[in-house]
Structures are given as structure tokens and as C-alpha cells.
Design a protein around this motif. Structure first.
Motif: not given
Ligand code: HXC
Length: 514
Positions: A28, A95, A98-99, A101, A131, A133-136, A142, A145, A170, A172
Motif C-alpha cells: 500500500k 507508516f 499502525a499508520g 502513529s 497519522g 497521536a496514537r488515538i488508543q 500527547l 509529543y 498532522a 500537533g
Molecule cells: C492510531 C492510526 C492513526 C492514529 C492512522 N492509524 N492514524 N492509528 N492512531 N492517529 C492507523 C489506521 O487505523 C490504519 O490501521 C493505519 O494506521 C493506516 O491508516 P489509514 O487510515 O488506512 O491510512 P490512509 O488512508 O493513508 O490515511 C492516513 C491518514 C488517516 C490521513 C493519516 O489515517 C487519518 O486521518 N488518521 C488520523 C489522523 C489524526 O486525526 N490524528 C490525530 C491528530 S491529533 P489499520 O490497522 O487499519 O491498518 C494529534 C494531536 C497531537 O496528533 C497533539 C500534540 C501536541
């Protein structure tokens, strides 16, 4: 188990980890034109120089099904290696796992290699593809970071920090690159934004693609977040390698010298600048007519093009060039060009790179837009950066040096060490036309032929002020030189500045107009 068997097991474990997120995820990644994290590191570093650490680190998350998930390397590869023999620390987010993350252990791997880079005083390169911060893992992500941002700040000005955006970066997550010295982006691959298209659609009802919002071109041309733009990952790695040759490993050293080389004969220094002050020219040709082998490594090529910044060498030694660009907006200073130059000046000062300033500008850009955009605050940055800098600072006035521009572009008054002017230099409070219109307004208005009188008065003004000799008579410039003398004089000026020791009052730190 014998050692042989144990070694076999180690190799098997290594192999598993090196597969990252598995073949499907790698496919991919490749399908969208991206290299894998491991390929990126191996393409960038000297052959066989990479050594990986923390390969067997495992996450400790126990919520949302994470307890059964194996994430190889926890989504980031870290280690040390060399680029043209220069030692560096590196991390690359994977990437396919788990993306990419960022969870707690992922962050700990990054902060560990950051600590190592700082302790060893070597450059740090971070390849971002994540992607966010790892949401889980919630607040642990946080916290991760925050720990990275703190270390970026601690290392700032001590070791070079380079950020390479090779995928999403994306939320922070963008702030680590923003805190580092140089950001590299690649067309169609880099995506950098605080709030993504989904959020924008929900909150503002506006549709925008990731590319339009925060693609490589956006950050190279509009926001100024990126310093280097490449069309492919391999081109990007070549840019990184080249940059590494120009900068020192840390703030206690100088960049490694190269064998000196004369500029190429096609760049004729006395044929580039038109004598008519209203005619444009490309100041990069002047730089090329001065720099060793005419090699100029420009930084932020497409942002605030009215000023040019970048590295070159003079007699084998790295220098930072800052030059007004008469091709764009006549080379005026404005908010963006002041920001661009000020940050570069501070970089050079922190890393012992002498500054060569080439000056030809009509001053600061007038207008409501600029005033309301904060040209006072932004314009002050360049004054602050030059005044603060204690590396050797040399200015060559090529043509116009008007008003605030004269002062801002490393004038004697901001403590330039040497100011040279070409005979074509015009040092004045403002341009002859503007000046004549103000101070001879009455004569011009009352004349039988106002246009004729204006011409006479402009000439009169030019004769008196628009030349280098009034400033030379006061000692504000050190000498008036022929263009062809420029390179030799720069070589000499840099040479005699080798032991420069320019004290400043002791303080915790200043309050720059951030
Ligand atoms: C956990 C994540 C993840 C995340 C992606 N994955 N982002 N897992 N936490 N933040 C995982 C997906 O579940 C998926 O797992 C695999 O990574 C690939 O992701 P896809 O979505 O299939 O890839 P793609 O279609 O290329 O899209 C990429 C993406 C999208 C645009 C980045 O994944 C996305 O929007 N992710 C969330 C982005 C986001 O909102 N992050 C939080 C930001 S807030 P599987 O198991 O299905 O392969 C933040 C706060 C930090 O970061 C603050 C610091 C001060």
C-alpha cells in the motif's frame, strides 16, 4: 540452546521486525509512490553505515484491543549512521505499522535518539510519516509529543535538526518540524496541517483536499514552513546530503572546509548589475560570480522571493548569503522576507557560519496590507538578528541602499565588520524621485515646466546623495570597490575575521520580536 541456535533466533526476530507492518501494508505504501521507512534511511545514509537501536521495543497499551496487537518497532526506526562520513542520529516513522502513529514507546524511542544526538553533539534527522497521536494511547501520546518539543527546543542552536516530511504530519505533530532548523518536503507525498480536511468541512463547511491544504507546494511557496522542495524522495535525500556538507556537526565547530575553487568564468561580476537603478537582475548571478565553483545552495527558493538566502563557499569556507532580489518587488523588505532572512541569520550565527550580505533595495514595502500584517513587528526581526549576530558579518552594497533598508541589511550601525560599496551604490534616505518630489516640491510646482524641473532636481539630488561617497566620507562604509575586487576582498575579510571575538552583555536571553 547453543549460541548458534540463539543467534539464529536473533536473526529470525530481526527479520520479523524488519518487515514492519507486513507485506500488504508495504504494498500500500509503495502503491502511492512512497519508500518504506527502512528504505529511506538506507538511501540517505552512507552504505553500510546504519546501526539500528531499540528494534525490539514493544508498546504497553492495554485498551481498545491494543493488548493483542504486535507493532514491530512500535512504528518508528531509530539509529545512528553517517552522511559523507559525518555522524548523525536518525529516526524514521514507519507508516506501515499502525499508520506510524505516536504512542508512548514510539515517543520514547524518538526522545532517546534525540538525547543521544544532543549528548554526542551530532545532527538529528527526523523522517515524519504518521497519522499523529496514537488515538488508543490517549494522553500518553500527547505527553510523548510534549517530550519531543521540549528536546527540539533544548537542542536548538546546539546541533542541527532536520525534519523530512514524507507522508502525513498532522495535528500537533507538525510542531516538532516547526521547531527544527530545516524542513524538507516532497511533491505529492508531504501533507502537513494542524486541522485536516474533515475538521474543516465539519467546522467551516468548506471542502478542500489535503494537497491544497498542506501539500509540499503550499509549504514551500505560501506558508514558509518548508525550506527545501523536491520532486521525489531521492532528490530530497540528495538535498539533505548536500546541506550536511555545508553545516557543522554542532555549535562548537565550524563547517568542514573544502578545497577552494574559483567561480565559473561564465558569471562576470561586472556585467550583471544594470547601472540604471530601476532595471532588475537576478542577484543569484552575483552570488554565483563570487562563490567557489559558482555553487550556491539556496534555501527557501520559492517563499518570499524578494530576498535570497542560502549557503555557498568562499575560498573553501562555508558562508551564509543574504541578498535582496531586485527581480521580485525590486527586492523590498516585507513581513515574509524579514522572517525568512532573520531566521537564517540566526541559524548562521548559532552555527559559526560567516554572513555575506549583498544589498540592493528601495527599503521596506509600503501599504496598508503590510502595515496591518505587522511589518513593524516582522521587520524588526531582521534588525534584531543582525544586531545579535557575532559571526563575521560583511556587507557589499551593490546599488540601492535606501532608508530603513540601508540600516536593516547589516549596516555598520548594526555592527557589520566590513561594509564595501560598489561605485554604483546609492545610499540615501529614499530614492531620488521620491526625495526630489518632497524637498523640491515648491520649486517643481512653481516651475513653468514642472516635469523638466523635476528631472533637474532629481539629478541634483542624485549628484549630492545617491552615491557611496557621502557615506564613505563618514566612515559608514569602509571602502568603495570595483565589482571585480569583491571576491578577493571577501576572502581577505573572512580571513582576518577568523579570531573575531565580539562580546555582548551577559543576559539570560533577549526578547526578540517573535
Ligand atoms: C492510531 C492510526 C492513526 C492514529 C492512522 N492509524 N492514524 N492509528 N492512531 N492517529 C492507523 C489506521 O487505523 C490504519 O490501521 C493505519 O494506521 C493506516 O491508516 P489509514 O487510515 O488506512 O491510512 P490512509 O488512508 O493513508 O490515511 C492516513 C491518514 C488517516 C490521513 C493519516 O489515517 C487519518 O486521518 N488518521 C488520523 C489522523 C489524526 O486525526 N490524528 C490525530 C491528530 S491529533 P489499520 O490497522 O487499519 O491498518 C494529534 C494531536 C497531537 O496528533 C497533539 C500534540 C501536541
Amino acid at each position: 540452546m547453543s549460541l548458534k541456535q540463539k543467534t539464529r533466533e536473533l536473526l529470525k526476530r530481526r527479520e520479523q521486525v524488519q518487515l514492519g507492518g507486513g507485506e500488504k501494508a508495504i504494498e500500500k505504501q509503495k502503491a502511492i509512490g512512497k519508500l518504506t521507512a527502512r528504505e529511506r534511511i538506507l538511501s540517505l545514509l552512507d552504505p553500510d553505515s546504519f546501526h539500528e537501536y531499540d528494534m525490539f521495543v514493544a508498546h504497553e497499551a492495554r485498551d481498545f484491543g491494543m493488548e493483542t496487537k504486535i507493532l514491530h518497532g512500535d512504528g518508528v526506526i531509530t539509529g545512528t549512521g553517517t552522511i559523507y562520513g559525518a555522524p548523525i542520529c536518525i529516526y524514521a516513522q514507519d507508516f506501515t505499522v499502525a499508520g506510524g502513529s505516536l504512542g508512548l514507546m514510539h515517543a520514547r524511542k524518538i526522545t532517546k535518539i534525540m538525547d543521544h544526538a544532543l549528548k554526542m553533539r551530532v545532527p538529528l534527522i527526523g523522517i515524519n510519516d504518521s497519522g499523529g497521536a496514537r488515538i488508543q494511547e490517549g494522553v500518553n501520546s500527547l505527553a510523548g509529543y510534549g517530550e519531543i518539543f521540549f528536546r527540539n527546543t533544548l537542542s536548538s542552536g546546539v546541533i542541527p535538526q532536520l525534519s523530512v516530511i514524507l507522508g502525513p504530519c498532522a495535528g500537533g505533530a507538525v510542531y516538532s518540524p516547526a521547531l527544527t532548523d530545516f524542513v524538507f518536503v516532497v511533491e505529492n507525498i508531504s501533507k502537513m496541517f494542524i486541522t485536516g480536511p474533515e475538521v474543516i468541512k465539519t467546522v467551516l463547511g468548506e471542502e478542500i483536499s489535503m494537497e491544497e491544504l498542506g501539500g509540499a507546494k503550499v509549504h514551500s511557496e505560501i506558508t514558509g514552513n518548508a525550506h527545501f522542495f523536491a520532486k521525489s524522495e531521492m532528490e530530497c535525500f540528495e538535498q539533505i546530503k548536500k546541506l550536511i556538507t555545508y553545516i557543522p556537526w554542532n555549535n562548537g565547530q565550524k563547517a568542514r572546509p573544502f578545497p577552494p575553487k574559483e567561480p565559473k568564468s561564465e558569471y562576470k561580476i561586472d556585467k550583471i548589475v544594470p547601472s540604471d537603478a530601476s532595471q532588475p537582475y537576478d542577484v543569484r548571478d552575483v552570488i554565483r560570480s563570487i562563490a567557489d565553483d559558482s555553487d550556491f545552495f539556496e534555501v527557501m527558493t520559492d517563499f518570499a522571493r524578494n530576498i535570497v538566502i542560502g549557503f555557498g563557499r568562499i575560498n573553501g569556507e562555508t558562508v551564509g548569503f543574504v541578498a535582496n532580489q531586485p527581480l521580485v518587488l525590486a527586492g523590498v523588505l516585507d513581513c515574509d522576507s524579514s522572517d525568512k532572512a532573520a531566521r537564517f541569520i540566526r541559524y548562521c550565527n548559532a552555527f559559526n557560519v560567516p554572513l555575506v550580505t549583498l544589498e540592493d533595495l528601495p527599503g521596506y514595502l509600503p501599504g496598508v496590507d503590510q502595515e496591518h500584517a505587522g511589518v513593524i513587528r516582522h521587520g524588526a526581526k531582521i534588525l534584531y538578528a543582525y544586531s545579535e549576530a557575532t559571526v563575521p558579518k560583511i556587507t557589499v552594497i551593490l546599488r540601492k541602499a535606501y532608508g530603513g533598508g540601508y540600516i536593516a541589511m547589516n549596516s555598520r550601525h548594526l555592527r557589520a565588520d566590513f561594509v564595501f560599496a560598489w561605485p554604483s551604490a546609492e545610499i540615501a534616505v529614499m530614492g531620488p524621485e521620491g526625495a526630489a518630489n518632497i524637498i523640491f516640491r515648491k520649486e517643481i510646482m512653481e516651475a513653468e515646466n514642472p516635469d523638466e524641473m523635476r528631472k533637474i532636481k532629481v539629478e541634483e539630488y542624485k549628484e549630492k546623495f545617491a552615491n557611496p561617497y557621502v557615506a564613505a566620507a563618514k566612515g559608514y562604509i569602509d571602502t568603495v570597490i570595483e565589482p571585480s575586487e569583491t571576491r578577493n576582498l571577501l576572502i581577505h575579510a573572512i580571513d582576518v575575521s577568523k579570531n573575531k571575538n565580539d562580546g555582548r552583555p551577559k543576559k539570560k536571553h533577549g526578547i526578540p520580536p517573535f
